[in-house]
Design an enzyme around this catalytic site. Sequence first.
Site, PDB file in Angstrom:
ATOM      1  N   GLY A  33      46.492   7.558  69.788  1.00 39.71           N
ATOM      2  CA  GLY A  33      46.455   8.137  71.163  1.00 39.71           C
ATOM      3  C   GLY A  33      47.413   9.284  71.291  1.00 39.71           C
ATOM      4  O   GLY A  33      48.466   9.240  70.482  1.00 39.71           O
ATOM      5  N   ASN A  78      51.253  15.229  77.767  1.00 40.89           N
ATOM      6  CA  ASN A  78      51.823  14.906  76.510  1.00 40.89           C
ATOM      7  C   ASN A  78      53.047  15.203  75.977  1.00 40.89           C
ATOM      8  O   ASN A  78      53.953  14.731  75.469  1.00 40.89           O
ATOM      9  CB  ASN A  78      50.654  15.270  75.687  1.00 40.89           C
ATOM     10  N   ASP A  98      42.396  11.042  79.343  1.00 39.66           N
ATOM     11  CA  ASP A  98      41.679  11.110  78.036  1.00 39.66           C
ATOM     12  C   ASP A  98      40.659   9.993  78.029  1.00 39.66           C
ATOM     13  O   ASP A  98      40.887   8.808  78.063  1.00 39.66           O
ATOM     14  CB  ASP A  98      42.622  11.028  77.136  1.00 39.66           C
ATOM     15  N   ASP A 113      45.159   9.145  63.699  1.00 35.81           N
ATOM     16  CA  ASP A 113      44.809  10.049  64.919  1.00 35.81           C
ATOM     17  C   ASP A 113      45.497  11.218  65.106  1.00 35.81           C
ATOM     18  O   ASP A 113      46.793  11.195  65.318  1.00 35.81           O
ATOM     19  CB  ASP A 113      44.606   9.035  66.306  1.00 35.81           C
ATOM     20  N   ALA A 164      48.529  21.018  56.927  1.00 34.54           N
ATOM     21  CA  ALA A 164      49.299  20.523  55.869  1.00 34.54           C
ATOM     22  C   ALA A 164      50.215  21.566  55.261  1.00 34.54           C
ATOM     23  O   ALA A 164      51.020  21.092  54.474  1.00 34.54           O
ATOM     24  CB  ALA A 164      48.211  20.225  54.784  1.00 34.54           C
ATOM     25  N   GLY A 197      52.598  23.129  56.737  1.00 39.83           N
ATOM     26  CA  GLY A 197      53.735  23.271  57.297  1.00 39.83           C
ATOM     27  C   GLY A 197      53.794  24.181  58.458  1.00 39.83           C
ATOM     28  O   GLY A 197      52.718  24.714  59.099  1.00 39.83           O
ATOM     29  N   GLY A 255      49.918  18.413  67.838  1.00 39.20           N
ATOM     30  CA  GLY A 255      50.619  19.588  68.338  1.00 39.20           C
ATOM     31  C   GLY A 255      51.495  19.409  69.591  1.00 39.20           C
ATOM     32  O   GLY A 255      52.456  19.933  69.705  1.00 39.20           O
ATOM     33  N   ASP A 256      51.121  18.396  70.452  1.00 44.23           N
ATOM     34  CA  ASP A 256      51.924  18.299  71.674  1.00 44.23           C
ATOM     35  C   ASP A 256      53.197  17.457  71.470  1.00 44.23           C
ATOM     36  O   ASP A 256      54.343  17.758  71.932  1.00 44.23           O
ATOM     37  CB  ASP A 256      51.213  17.433  72.777  1.00 44.23           C
TER      38      ASP A 256
END
Length: 302
Positions: free
Chosen positions: A277, A43, A13, A236, A212, A214, A241-242
């Site tokens: 990160g 990730n 990245d 960040d 937000a 959920g 999601g990972d």
Amino acid sequence: MNKITVIGSISTDLVVETSQLPKIGETIEGDAMTMSFGGKGANQAVAAARLDANVAMVGTVGLDDFGGQLIANLESNRILTEGVKRVTHSSGTAIIQLYNNDNSIIYVPGANNAITTADIDAVSETLLSSELVLIQNEIPQAVVEYVIEFCHQHKIQIVLNPAPARPIKAEHLEMLDYLTPNETEYEVIFPGQVMSETLAAYPNKLIVTHGAEGVYYHDGTQVVNVAGYKVEQVVDTTGAGDCFNGALSTAIVSGLNLKAAIQFANLAASISIQKLGAQTGSPSLAEIKDSEHYETKWDIEQ
């Protein structure tokens, strides 16, 4: 803890922080640039390993310097890398713009597109020894479908995080144990469908993350909304999601029920966005247990 095998992208990245976004043809001055390790597959593997899961990684990297660094990073996170193959393509790269506490990404797959179904056959023993396989869409669709079919045939739990979004064949939807799109990916996979009705059609399988608001899923009786955890400052969102998917998979193999697994994953993701990160933001199990929101009934072991 039982083994999770992650099959997916492994990339570098390049992160640019900026207080403004350039127009077409415009050059602006950014605030900072950093290089870090990424790829949705890597990730998610790191997120699970940070939570003390026993993780194996399957994927492809280049013969370039980046490839060696990417493998070393996985190993430094106690991830088994026998299933990571080196190929002649350049290693995958993502260009990430951080602006106003959110991100936009240009992804160049490189070596990640070189993985084949033959590579999956070569690591079949790793898959067969796994309790759960976690896969995403940053590798060729034919490989994703092959893995889904393999896991279904051998009764191995499989989680598909369909990012980036692309259509999924009905037969493969049926073979999945868990599907975890965000609200945008949901619209690509189920265009024009009412979410509550689609959730009811895939109870305890379709898990839709909705920022937000959920997370939504259907428990077989009704649609359940699992609220997220509020944070004081978002630093960040890259990799949130990972982190969610890695933590969700860890909770599932730890024996938590689906609602508790989602709560645990929400907590992990909420901690991750308070740090910079995609991988460095993923919390350790100790960090999660230190949170005021951690529930001892989850009984996640270190």
